[in-house]
Design a protein around this motif. Structure first.
Motif, PDB file in Angstrom:
ATOM      1  N   LEU A 185     -10.717  -0.843  13.427  1.00  0.00           N
ATOM      2  CA  LEU A 185     -11.215  -1.393  12.177  1.00  0.00           C
ATOM      3  C   LEU A 185     -11.005  -0.438  11.015  1.00  0.00           C
ATOM      4  N   GLN A 186     -10.582   0.775  11.325  1.00  0.00           N
ATOM      5  CA  GLN A 186     -10.342   1.763  10.276  1.00  0.00           C
ATOM      6  C   GLN A 186      -9.206   1.314   9.374  1.00  0.00           C
ATOM      7  N   THR A 187      -9.281   1.775   8.125  1.00  0.00           N
ATOM      8  CA  THR A 187      -8.191   1.455   7.221  1.00  0.00           C
ATOM      9  C   THR A 187      -7.007   2.352   7.535  1.00  0.00           C
ATOM     10  N   PHE A 213      -3.867   3.007   5.090  1.00  0.00           N
ATOM     11  CA  PHE A 213      -3.198   2.569   3.868  1.00  0.00           C
ATOM     12  C   PHE A 213      -1.683   2.652   3.979  1.00  0.00           C
ATOM     13  N   LYS A 258      -0.134  -1.468   4.952  1.00  0.00           N
ATOM     14  CA  LYS A 258      -0.799  -2.557   4.258  1.00  0.00           C
ATOM     15  C   LYS A 258      -0.001  -3.841   4.356  1.00  0.00           C
ATOM     16  N   TRP A 289      -5.048  -6.035   3.255  1.00  0.00           N
ATOM     17  CA  TRP A 289      -4.727  -5.233   2.072  1.00  0.00           C
ATOM     18  C   TRP A 289      -5.200  -3.797   2.194  1.00  0.00           C
ATOM     19  N   MET A 290      -6.004  -3.471   3.230  1.00  0.00           N
ATOM     20  CA  MET A 290      -6.375  -2.076   3.425  1.00  0.00           C
ATOM     21  C   MET A 290      -5.740  -1.542   4.699  1.00  0.00           C
ATOM     22  N   ARG A 314      -5.983  -2.797   7.668  1.00  0.00           N
ATOM     23  CA  ARG A 314      -6.783  -2.961   8.875  1.00  0.00           C
ATOM     24  C   ARG A 314      -6.155  -4.037   9.745  1.00  0.00           C
ATOM     25  N   PRO A 336     -18.765  -7.503   1.493  1.00  0.00           N
ATOM     26  CA  PRO A 336     -17.374  -7.918   1.698  1.00  0.00           C
ATOM     27  C   PRO A 336     -16.528  -6.987   2.567  1.00  0.00           C
ATOM     28  N   HIS A 337     -17.026  -5.773   2.898  1.00  0.00           N
ATOM     29  CA  HIS A 337     -16.185  -4.937   3.757  1.00  0.00           C
ATOM     30  C   HIS A 337     -16.452  -5.199   5.223  1.00  0.00           C
ATOM     31  N   GLY A 376      -2.972   5.523  -1.417  1.00  0.00           N
ATOM     32  CA  GLY A 376      -3.340   4.455  -0.494  1.00  0.00           C
ATOM     33  C   GLY A 376      -3.954   3.261  -1.176  1.00  0.00           C
ATOM     34  N   TYR A 408      -1.942   2.387  -4.989  1.00  0.00           N
ATOM     35  CA  TYR A 408      -0.476   2.378  -5.005  1.00  0.00           C
ATOM     36  C   TYR A 408       0.104   3.431  -5.956  1.00  0.00           C
ATOM     37  N   TYR A 428     -21.465  -0.731  -3.960  1.00  0.00           N
ATOM     38  CA  TYR A 428     -20.304  -1.052  -4.800  1.00  0.00           C
ATOM     39  C   TYR A 428     -20.393  -2.513  -5.195  1.00  0.00           C
ATOM     40  N   SER A 442     -19.538  -6.078  -5.207  1.00  0.00           N
ATOM     41  CA  SER A 442     -18.815  -6.852  -4.196  1.00  0.00           C
ATOM     42  C   SER A 442     -17.740  -7.735  -4.836  1.00  0.00           C
ATOM     43  N   GLN A 475     -14.244  -1.771  -3.635  1.00  0.00           N
ATOM     44  CA  GLN A 475     -14.522  -1.932  -2.213  1.00  0.00           C
ATOM     45  C   GLN A 475     -13.609  -1.022  -1.396  1.00  0.00           C
ATOM     46  N   VAL A 533     -14.714   2.104   0.979  1.00  0.00           N
ATOM     47  CA  VAL A 533     -14.399   2.153   2.409  1.00  0.00           C
ATOM     48  C   VAL A 533     -13.666   3.451   2.739  1.00  0.00           C
ATOM     49  N   GLU A 547     -14.885   6.552   5.151  1.00  0.00           N
ATOM     50  CA  GLU A 547     -14.137   7.011   6.321  1.00  0.00           C
ATOM     51  C   GLU A 547     -13.829   8.503   6.243  1.00  0.00           C
TER      52      GLU A 547
END
Lengths: 285, 505
Positions: A48-50, A52, A55, A69-70, A72, A229-230, B276, B279, B340, B342, B348, B352, B356
């Motif tokens: 589930l980690q992003t 980048f 993408k 888009w991240m 994942r 939303p995440h 990341g 861009y 943050y 939403s 977002q 995230v 991490e």
């Protein structure tokens, strides 16, 4: 071999009879659903980690559902989302069923109780379903907890209505009259005579409530209520994917949507086949 | 004619500068009205309506001379009385435009206006820069917004609420006349705007940063800097059970520890976020005002340095004793919530990614995507991802000067340092901008303390985001000024249409 048998036993698994087939369908779909829940619980973390660096990748062997888009992995995210959906569905159905049994039996105890229950059912059915879920989940402080409570507290009325009708019919039966004449209490009659007759209805009702609950959980999260939303929830995944349709990332909507459909259909299938087994009217087929 | 998708949402109150059009929450070219000053390509201020200005030695009286050849589009002359009227009306406008420090404005004669301030305020120049001048004879608060008259390069034609606004060239404009005769401003959300670009309906549209790798035939993707800094605010006080004026909780025992804030500032790899999440369309950010001339390069820290960050945590007593990957100190886990908005995907993604990365330091950041009401209610007790694009220096004062917990987004960490307060006040009292700049920089870091990462580490600034636009390749936008991202129409005077076949780019 008679022609009648041949029509039933065509296609795959021709060695099995209808009962065995029904059991097999129930078994395999339950296994699928169980697998989703178990894997979603133990998945967590890494996938589930992003990332980048990867993408918006189209589906491939490494990422069967593509990436978002991240970066994942959408397969892991979809599994997590479905797991949550099924858990919400399960919790909601269980709570709804308990409410139903309680209210159903309550309605069997007397006229006032009965009209109270039917008034309550009418009251809840008169408010638009989704609106009520949203209101309750916000009132309960939002988050996953709010969604579960919201969905749970809104799915009992229709099942209660069915159960109440069944009870009305049962109460006209001879043995109930005899039992009452023998001096049994209302509670005793309700639990010893009426409840056992309701088991198939309630069991089927519960399982058929699952898809409803799941779809409602998806719509509430789709509308942006409840979860952040995440977090992976199927509604959030779908609403997020809408933004990327104009960019051509079809897999973000397609696979999660399809998976949701399959899960819902699976529950329907289980319910239908269980019905075949448990309903005395067509159990002989 | 040019179709423009507005970078700001549709103004609810219409095109009235006194109710937020062009100034207030965001600052941009008001088109219909003209302003006293405007920005040169390098971001410095140059005269527009004004011919020059002076500030009295106590910093409280500002005198501005204005041109005398300017007319409103209804034919009336623009005089100092209109300027005074505009600012006096703004005092009580009760909008995002904060004029509370202005005592009154008076017209000395037709071309001289005197502004009297309650307190010296060097940043008042930014008010003069962005407030559009309205005509005294044709201004009514209720109706002006939907039928504005001004002296700007364009004249208002019509406004279809919820859809578009149309402006036509002001033939009598006193300055350099723009090339385009008509501007249609469409009010679309960013997804719809991108769809409009794809179908070729608009000449220029702002697009989400996640479309940075998209290409559309006939369009160029341009990224314009706007010094829009994204950063995480930290509650600076310990949780003592105190409540804000609205009754929201104050303080957080984890973020109040400077070791946590410092470690995050050192350990977070901003470059990775830049590449990341956005861009590469922007830059790394350390103080929130890195790109401004009043930013202080000495207030930054060198990073990322994961080992150093871990060492800071160890030395401060944050150690992972129970082996769950999260550090503890005296039974408190290194864990806090980060709110943050939403509605914003970039925030977002940044949240995230920060969460991490913080995990590698042994700090657990729990994310909460929420509405702004919920965020404001939690800003004094939890970290919040904010975006600031403060071109107006007064924002620095509001952001770092001590204050009461009044539930506005200014100074969400309730930072309180008397030395920094002193520098901020000195900066406001300064009568010339160079001196003010010096004090703004000292407030960030004076070699010893300050609000920047080298000092009290009040924020975790992450990146500065550019604004992305899809522009029709036949559109020549000239040289956009330095902060054009949020003010794309600022150099409308230089825009023109070129033949697609002849353009080589």
């Amino acid at each position: 071999m008679s022609t009648a048998l041949a029509t039933v036993n065509r296609g795959l698994f021709r060695g099995l009879n209808l009962r065995q087939k029904t059991l097999m369908i129930i078994g395999s779909t339950s296994l699928l659903l169980l697998a989703i829940v178990v894997s979603s619980v133990y998945l967590g973390g890494e996938p589930l980690q992003t990332n980048f660096g990867s993408k918006n990748l189209a589906p491939s062997l490494e990422h069967p559902f593509g990436t978002d888009w991240m970066g994942r992995d959408m397969f892991a995210r979809t599994l997590e989302g479905l797991g949550l959906s099924i858990l919400v569905g399960g919790l909601a159905s269980t709570i709804s069923t308990i409410l139903t049994i309680f209210l159903g039996l309550l309605s069997s105890t007397g006229k006032t109780a009965d009209s109270f229950v039917s008034w309550l059912v009418d009251l809840f059915l008169s408010i638009p379903h989704l609106l009520l879920i949203i209101l309750i989940s916000i009132g309960m402080g939002g988050g996953a907890k709010g969604v579960v409570i919201g969905v749970a507290l809104t799915h009992w009325p229709s099942l209660t209505r069915v159960v109440r009708a069944e009870i009305k019919q049962l109460k006209t039966q001879e043995y109930i009259h005899i039992s009452r004449n023998l001096g049994r209490s209302k509670i005793w009659i309700a639990t010893k005579h009426i409840l056992p007759h309701l088991v198939p209805q309630i069991l089927l009702g519960t399982i058929l409530m699952f898809p409803h609950a799941i779809l409602h959980e998806a719509s509430v999260t789709f509308l942006g209520f409840g979860l952040s939303p995440h977090e992976p929830a199927i509604g959030i995944i779908l609403s997020e994917s809408m933004r990327y349709l104009s960019a051509g990332y079809w897999w973000l909507a397609f696979f999660p949507g399809l998976s949701l459909l399959i899960v819902v259909l699976a529950f329907d299938l289980i319910g239908e086949n269980l019905g075949k087994l448990m309903n005395p009217k067509n159990a002989h087929e | 004619m040019v179709n423009v998708n507005s970078h700001t949402a549709e103004p609810e109150t219409g095109f009235d500068p006194l109710l937020g059009w062009g100034c207030g929450h965001v600052n941009f070219e008001p088109l219909v009205q003209s302003t006293l000053f405007k920005s040169a390509d390098d971001g410095s201020l140059i005269n527009d309506l004004a011919t020059n200005y002076s500030v009295s030695s106590d910093g409280k009286t500002w005198t501005v001379n204005i041109r005398e050849d300017v007319r409103f589009t209804d034919g009336e002359k623009l005089t100092a009385r209109d300027v005074a009227f505009t600012f006096n009306t703004a005092i009580g406008s009760n909008s995002e435009l904060d004029m509370s420090n202005l005592e009154k404005a008076t017209a000395i004669n037709n071309t001289v206006v005197k502004f009297e301030l309650k307190e010296p305020q060097s940043s008042f120049i930014w008010r003069l820069r962005y407030v559009g001048i309205v005509p005294e004879h044709a201004y009514k608060k209720e109706t002006y917004g939907s039928n504005p008259i001004g002296s700007g390069p364009y004249q208002f034609v019509q406004w279809n609420k919820g859809q578009q606004a149309i402006f036509k060239l002001n033939e009598d404009y006193y300055g350099k006349k723009p090339y385009f005769k008509k501007i249609t401003m469409l009010f679309l959300d960013k997804d719809t705007a991108f769809a409009a670009v794809k179908s070729g309906d608009v000449d220029i549209a702002e697009v989400e940063i996640s479309y940075a790798n998209q290409t559309v035939n006939g369009y160029n993707l341009i990224s314009l800097p706007a010094a829009r800094a994204q950063g995480v605010s930290f509650p600076m006080q310990n949780n003592t059970g105190e409540k804000s004026l609205k009754g929201d909780p104050i303080g957080n025992n984890v973020t109040a520890d400077i070791a946590i804030r410092k470690a995050l500032n050192l350990g977070i790899d901003r470059k990775a976020l830049l590449e990341g999440v956005i861009y590469g369309k922007g830059d790394v950010e350390y103080t929130g005002v890195d790109q401004r001339e009043f930013g202080n390069p000495d207030a930054r820290i060198r990073g990322p340095n994961l080992e150093e960050a871990k060492k800071i945590l160890e030395n401060a007593g944050w150690k992972d004793t129970d082996g769950d990957g999260i550090r503890e100190k005296n039974g408190t886990k290194a864990q806090f919530k980060l709110y943050y908005s939403s509605a914003d995907q970039t925030r977002q993604a940044l949240s995230v990614a920060v969460s991490e990365q913080a995990r590698e330091l042994g700090i657990k950041v729990d994310l909460v995507g929420a509405s702004w009401d919920e965020i404001y209610a939690n800003q004094y007790s939890s970290a919040v991802l904010y975006a600031y694009s403060s071109i107006d220096t007064f924002n620095l004062y509001l952001q770092y000067h001590s204050k009461e917990a009044d539930d506005t987004y200014k100074n969400p960490g309730l930072y309180n340092n008397p030395i920094v307060d002193g520098y901020l006040e000195a900066a406001l009292r300064a009568t010339d901008q160079d001196q003010a700049t010096k004090y703004w920089q000292l407030a960030a870091y004076d070699g010893n303390t300050g609000f920047g990462p080298a000092g009290d580490v009040t924020w975790l600034w992450l990146v500065t985001i550019d604004y992305l636009y899809m522009a029709d390749e036949t559109l020549d936008m000239g040289t956009p000024q330095r902060n054009a991202g949020a003010d794309i129409l600022g150099n409308i005077y230089e825009w023109k249409r070129v033949n697609a076949a002849s353009s080589t780019s």
